[in-house]
Enzyme design. Structure first.
Site, short mmCIF file in Angstrom:
data_model
loop_
_atom_site.label_atom_id
_atom_site.label_comp_id
_atom_site.label_asym_id
_atom_site.label_seq_id
_atom_site.Cartn_x
_atom_site.Cartn_y
_atom_site.Cartn_z
N ASP A 102 16.15 70.86 114.43
CA ASP A 102 17.37 70.50 113.70
C ASP A 102 18.34 69.86 114.69
O ASP A 102 18.91 70.55 115.54
CB ASP A 102 18.02 71.73 113.07
CG ASP A 102 17.24 72.30 111.89
OD1 ASP A 102 16.04 71.95 111.75
OD2 ASP A 102 17.81 73.11 111.14
N LYS A 164 20.42 67.54 106.64
CA LYS A 164 21.00 68.88 106.60
C LYS A 164 22.51 68.77 106.56
O LYS A 164 23.10 67.95 107.26
CB LYS A 164 20.52 69.67 107.82
CG LYS A 164 21.11 71.06 107.99
CD LYS A 164 20.49 71.74 109.22
CE LYS A 164 21.19 73.04 109.58
NZ LYS A 164 20.59 73.69 110.77
N LYS A 193 18.49 70.15 103.41
CA LYS A 193 18.76 71.53 103.83
C LYS A 193 20.24 71.82 103.70
O LYS A 193 21.08 71.09 104.24
CB LYS A 193 18.29 71.76 105.27
CG LYS A 193 18.58 73.18 105.78
CD LYS A 193 17.98 73.39 107.17
CE LYS A 193 18.39 74.74 107.76
NZ LYS A 193 17.78 74.99 109.09
#
Length: 238
Positions: A102, A164, A193
């Site tokens: 991430d 995300k 996400k």
């Protein structure tokens, strides 16, 4: 916590757990707590355990053979590291067992309108990830809607697997509105996400209803406990 969604999906504890990256990013988290986090992830069937890079070797060893993913953040939480540093960080965590990465975008470059720099930054990290999934944190709370959509498009163009919402460290977290915007922008090509401030079952279900395919949460145990209680209550109700 966020905008209500009229119809929430009916997911049991196990189904909801499969959406969740069980996340522990506090700087004071020690080895014993990290190991316990991994045990919880295996017990509940969470999608992955998400930790800081230095914890990846421990998490990879604990989760070997369990089917639970090993997720690391990089360029975290500000996204302000040079691309070469992000690339080195990504390569290191993957070499030590990370199956998902991430990364935080270069937020300043995005807000300056330097789209090519943002795209190149993401693409370089993607190349360093090899077979590991790349999720790109756009830090939605710092962007207007046009910038959010641009960040999502650039992530897709650079080969990312997910976009995300948030780090959870910038004063704002996931909202259903942002998740819906991100899903509209990327369509079905990328995952979305939702992370930051997702603390209850209904929070998680709102994100999923809005289009999230993954949830980042540190309150994972409470979320699945609520889902289990709701399922038990529904079965035993009069």
């Amino acid at each position: 916590m966020t905008e209500p969604t009229n119809t929430l999906p009916n997911l049991g504890a196990a189904e909801l757990a499969a959406y969740i990256d069980h996340t522990l990013l506090r700087p004071d988290a020690g080895a014993a707590e990290i190991a316990a986090w991994c045990d919880e992830a295996v017990t509940h069937g969470f999608k992955s355990v998400c930790v800081n890079p230095i914890q990846i070797p421990l998490v990879a060893a604990k989760l070997a053979g369990t089917g639970v993913g090993v997720c690391s953040v990089i360029g975290f939480p500000f996204g302000a590291s040079p691309t070469a540093v992000k690339v080195a960080e990504a390569a290191w965590v993957v070499a030590h067992g990370a199956t998902e990465v991430d990364m935080v975008i270069d937020i300043g470059a995005l807000k300056d309108g330097r789209a090519e720099a943002v795209r190149d930054d993401i693409a370089a990290v993607k190349a360093a990830c090899g077979k590991a999934l790349l999720k790109v944190i756009i830090e939605a709370c710092l962007l207007d809607d046009e910038q959010k959509a641009l960040a999502c498009r650039l992530s897709a163009e650079a080969g990312a697997d997910f976009v995300k919402t948030s780090t959870g460290f910038a004063g704002g977290g996931a909202t259903a509105k942002d998740v819906a915007l991100m899903r509209r922008t990327v369509g079905s090509a990328l995952g979305v996400k939702a992370s930051g401030g997702v603390r209850t079952r209904d929070d998680a279900l709102r994100m999923i209803a809005a289009g999230a395919s993954r949830i980042g949460a540190s309150a994972s145990i409470a979320i699945v406990a609520e889902a289990d209680a709701a399922s038990t209550g529904a079965k035993g109700g009069y």
